[in-house]
Design a protein around this motif. Structure first.
Motif, PDB file in Angstrom:
ATOM      1  N   LEU A  17      72.544  95.865  80.007  1.00 52.37           N
ATOM      2  CA  LEU A  17      73.629  94.870  80.279  1.00 52.37           C
ATOM      3  C   LEU A  17      74.887  95.087  79.500  1.00 52.37           C
ATOM      4  N   GLN A  18      74.857  95.871  78.497  1.00 52.46           N
ATOM      5  CA  GLN A  18      76.003  96.052  77.778  1.00 52.46           C
ATOM      6  C   GLN A  18      76.989  97.018  78.775  1.00 52.46           C
ATOM      7  N   VAL A  19      76.112  97.988  79.384  1.00 49.24           N
ATOM      8  CA  VAL A  19      76.936  99.220  80.014  1.00 49.24           C
ATOM      9  C   VAL A  19      77.500  98.144  81.249  1.00 49.24           C
ATOM     10  N   LEU A  20      76.699  97.599  81.897  1.00 48.91           N
ATOM     11  CA  LEU A  20      77.216  96.879  82.982  1.00 48.91           C
ATOM     12  C   LEU A  20      78.247  96.015  82.664  1.00 48.91           C
ATOM     13  N   GLY A  21      78.176  95.180  81.700  1.00 51.75           N
ATOM     14  CA  GLY A  21      79.264  94.366  81.357  1.00 51.75           C
ATOM     15  C   GLY A  21      80.539  95.288  81.300  1.00 51.75           C
ATOM     16  N   PHE A  22      80.668  96.487  80.624  1.00 57.96           N
ATOM     17  CA  PHE A  22      81.826  97.337  80.374  1.00 57.96           C
ATOM     18  C   PHE A  22      82.275  97.951  81.600  1.00 57.96           C
ATOM     19  N   ILE A  23      81.312  98.324  82.462  1.00 56.57           N
ATOM     20  CA  ILE A  23      81.860  98.900  83.833  1.00 56.57           C
ATOM     21  C   ILE A  23      82.246  98.140  84.724  1.00 56.57           C
ATOM     22  N   PHE A  24      81.718  96.787  84.874  1.00 55.54           N
ATOM     23  CA  PHE A  24      82.279  95.833  85.659  1.00 55.54           C
ATOM     24  C   PHE A  24      83.457  94.815  84.818  1.00 55.54           C
ATOM     25  N   MET A  25      83.735  95.115  83.785  1.00 52.77           N
ATOM     26  CA  MET A  25      84.910  94.604  83.008  1.00 52.77           C
ATOM     27  C   MET A  25      84.352  93.028  82.731  1.00 52.77           C
ATOM     28  N   PHE A  26      83.176  92.664  82.423  1.00 49.48           N
ATOM     29  CA  PHE A  26      82.675  91.301  81.762  1.00 49.48           C
ATOM     30  C   PHE A  26      82.858  91.444  80.477  1.00 49.48           C
ATOM     31  N   SER A  27      84.042  91.159  79.968  1.00 51.86           N
ATOM     32  CA  SER A  27      84.277  91.537  78.300  1.00 51.86           C
ATOM     33  C   SER A  27      83.271  90.669  77.514  1.00 51.86           C
ATOM     34  N   CYS A  28      83.159  89.489  78.113  1.00 54.48           N
ATOM     35  CA  CYS A  28      82.132  88.421  77.110  1.00 54.48           C
ATOM     36  C   CYS A  28      80.971  88.969  77.256  1.00 54.48           C
ATOM     37  N   ILE A  29      80.247  89.618  78.307  1.00 51.86           N
ATOM     38  CA  ILE A  29      79.004  90.039  78.040  1.00 51.86           C
ATOM     39  C   ILE A  29      78.831  91.367  77.383  1.00 51.86           C
ATOM     40  N   TYR A  30      79.813  92.085  77.350  1.00 55.53           N
ATOM     41  CA  TYR A  30      79.913  93.279  76.405  1.00 55.53           C
ATOM     42  C   TYR A  30      80.079  93.104  75.018  1.00 55.53           C
ATOM     43  N   ILE A  31      80.898  92.103  74.613  1.00 56.57           N
ATOM     44  CA  ILE A  31      80.996  91.727  73.468  1.00 56.57           C
ATOM     45  C   ILE A  31      79.919  90.846  72.585  1.00 56.57           C
ATOM     46  N   TYR A  32      79.440  90.117  73.310  1.00 54.30           N
ATOM     47  CA  TYR A  32      78.016  89.534  72.842  1.00 54.30           C
ATOM     48  C   TYR A  32      76.889  90.269  72.935  1.00 54.30           C
ATOM     49  N   CYS A  33      76.477  91.396  73.677  1.00 55.16           N
ATOM     50  CA  CYS A  33      75.635  92.095  73.818  1.00 55.16           C
ATOM     51  C   CYS A  33      75.600  92.974  72.630  1.00 55.16           C
ATOM     52  N   MET A  34      76.674  93.473  72.188  1.00 53.56           N
ATOM     53  CA  MET A  34      76.671  94.447  71.016  1.00 53.56           C
ATOM     54  C   MET A  34      76.055  93.979  69.678  1.00 53.56           C
ATOM     55  N   PRO A  35      76.642  92.894  69.401  1.00 54.13           N
ATOM     56  CA  PRO A  35      75.888  92.198  67.930  1.00 54.13           C
ATOM     57  C   PRO A  35      74.512  92.160  68.414  1.00 54.13           C
ATOM     58  N   ALA A  36      74.086  91.424  69.455  1.00 51.28           N
ATOM     59  CA  ALA A  36      72.763  91.075  69.948  1.00 51.28           C
ATOM     60  C   ALA A  36      72.005  92.319  69.888  1.00 51.28           C
ATOM     61  N   LEU A  37      72.448  93.617  70.504  1.00 51.01           N
ATOM     62  CA  LEU A  37      71.447  94.692  70.394  1.00 51.01           C
ATOM     63  C   LEU A  37      71.301  95.204  68.927  1.00 51.01           C
ATOM     64  N   LEU A  38      72.351  95.108  68.376  1.00 47.69           N
ATOM     65  CA  LEU A  38      72.318  95.653  66.885  1.00 47.69           C
ATOM     66  C   LEU A  38      71.070  95.116  66.134  1.00 47.69           C
ATOM     67  N   GLY A  39      71.076  93.586  66.379  1.00 52.88           N
ATOM     68  CA  GLY A  39      70.187  92.668  65.728  1.00 52.88           C
ATOM     69  C   GLY A  39      68.831  92.768  66.072  1.00 52.88           C
ATOM     70  N   MET A  40      68.656  93.007  67.012  1.00 53.35           N
ATOM     71  CA  MET A  40      67.251  93.278  67.855  1.00 53.35           C
ATOM     72  C   MET A  40      66.755  94.658  67.406  1.00 53.35           C
ATOM     73  N   ILE A  41      67.612  95.486  67.226  1.00 47.89           N
ATOM     74  CA  ILE A  41      67.296  97.148  66.381  1.00 47.89           C
ATOM     75  C   ILE A  41      66.790  96.652  65.136  1.00 47.89           C
ATOM     76  N   LEU A  42      67.501  96.056  64.476  1.00 53.40           N
ATOM     77  CA  LEU A  42      67.092  95.778  63.057  1.00 53.40           C
ATOM     78  C   LEU A  42      65.948  94.976  62.785  1.00 53.40           C
ATOM     79  N   LEU A  43      65.872  93.995  63.890  1.00 52.44           N
ATOM     80  CA  LEU A  43      64.571  93.131  63.872  1.00 52.44           C
ATOM     81  C   LEU A  43      63.339  94.061  64.406  1.00 52.44           C
ATOM     82  N   CYS A  44      63.395  95.043  65.163  1.00 53.15           N
ATOM     83  CA  CYS A  44      62.499  95.988  65.528  1.00 53.15           C
ATOM     84  C   CYS A  44      62.047  96.656  64.463  1.00 53.15           C
ATOM     85  N   TYR A  45      63.009  97.209  63.368  1.00 48.58           N
ATOM     86  CA  TYR A  45      62.461  97.723  62.127  1.00 48.58           C
ATOM     87  C   TYR A  45      61.563  97.162  61.198  1.00 48.58           C
ATOM     88  N   MET A  46      62.208  95.834  61.139  1.00 49.17           N
ATOM     89  CA  MET A  46      61.702  94.797  60.238  1.00 49.17           C
ATOM     90  C   MET A  46      60.140  94.559  60.517  1.00 49.17           C
TER      91      MET A  46
END
Length: 232
Positions: A17-46
């Motif tokens: 979704l982040q890649v698609l948001g960047f490619i199709f210039m949906f800035s809101c998707i790109y901006i919100y996906c990044m912190p959500a993605l990082l949060g999920m990675i941290l949650l996965c570790y925990m």
């Protein structure tokens, strides 16, 4: 389906979704996906880790901070991203020290290491050569940034070929993706701005963090190859 698999599916979905948001210039998707993605990675570790270590959390947060700086549209941000990466990679030398075992190689191992090291050395010097002048006053920290990546990847490869464990493989793959990601970042910022490089980074950097998490949560005794296959 357990929670761990669900988290991995969500992480994969957010990367796409982040890649698609960047490619199709949906800035809101790109901006919100990044912190959500990082949060999920941290949650996965925990969730997956049987013993949460503060040192692991801190390293992940350091790299997360560097990625979140991408959301700030400022030409000076690259300086702080490079400093954060230097700090994160310097901290990862602890893993090399902690995982070290005596090196025992056969002829095929030596050939593999020499060939891989030579190719990576060529890439290292070619990359630094083309970005050194454009970096100007940042050339020293840029060299340190690339040098730390160089050493971590080479030694990570040496450990994997020597130990042949799942844990050593995850570390090597993490460093390989970190190297691809950061080399492309410096080339994109200082030499040739390219949306293709940015898209590749959006894939490589999350993968590097996921592989790093897998390294952190994997046991030491999981061997990938038996002795009869040594050298491959």
């Amino acid at each position: 389906m357990n929670e761990g698999k669900l988290l991995k599916i969500l992480i994969s979905f957010l990367i796409v979704l982040q890649v698609l948001g960047f490619i199709f210039m949906f800035s809101c998707i790109y901006i919100y996906c990044m912190p959500a993605l990082l949060g999920m990675i941290l949650l996965c570790y925990m969730y997956e880790s049987k013993k949460i270590k503060s040192y692991h959390i801190f390293i992940l947060l350091v790299f997360f901070a560097g990625e979140l700086l991408n959301l700030i549209n400022n030409s000076e941000i690259i300086k702080y991203q490079m400093i954060i990466c230097v700090i994160g990679y310097a901290m990862m030398f602890y893993f090399l020290y902690y995982n070290h075992k005596s090196f025992e190689y056969n002829s095929r191992d030596v050939f593999t290491l020499v060939l891989g090291s030579v190719l990576y050395t060529i890439i290292f010097f070619l990359t630094y050569n083309i970005v050194r002048e454009p970096m100007k006053e940042l050339s020293f920290i840029g060299f340190l940034h690339l040098l730390l990546l160089y050493v971590l990847l080479i030694i990570g490869g040496m450990h994997y070929i020597n130990i042949r464990s799942e844990k050593s493989l995850w570390f090597f793959l993490a460093m390989l993706d970190f190297a691809f990601s950061d080399f492309m970042l410096l080339i994109d910022v200082f030499y040739l701005q390219s949306n293709e490089l940015k898209v590749l980074r959006l894939i490589c950097k999350p993968l590097a963090l996921i592989f790093l998490v897998n390294y952190m949560i994997t046991k030491y005794d999981l061997k990938l190859k038996s002795e009869e296959f040594e050298g491959f």
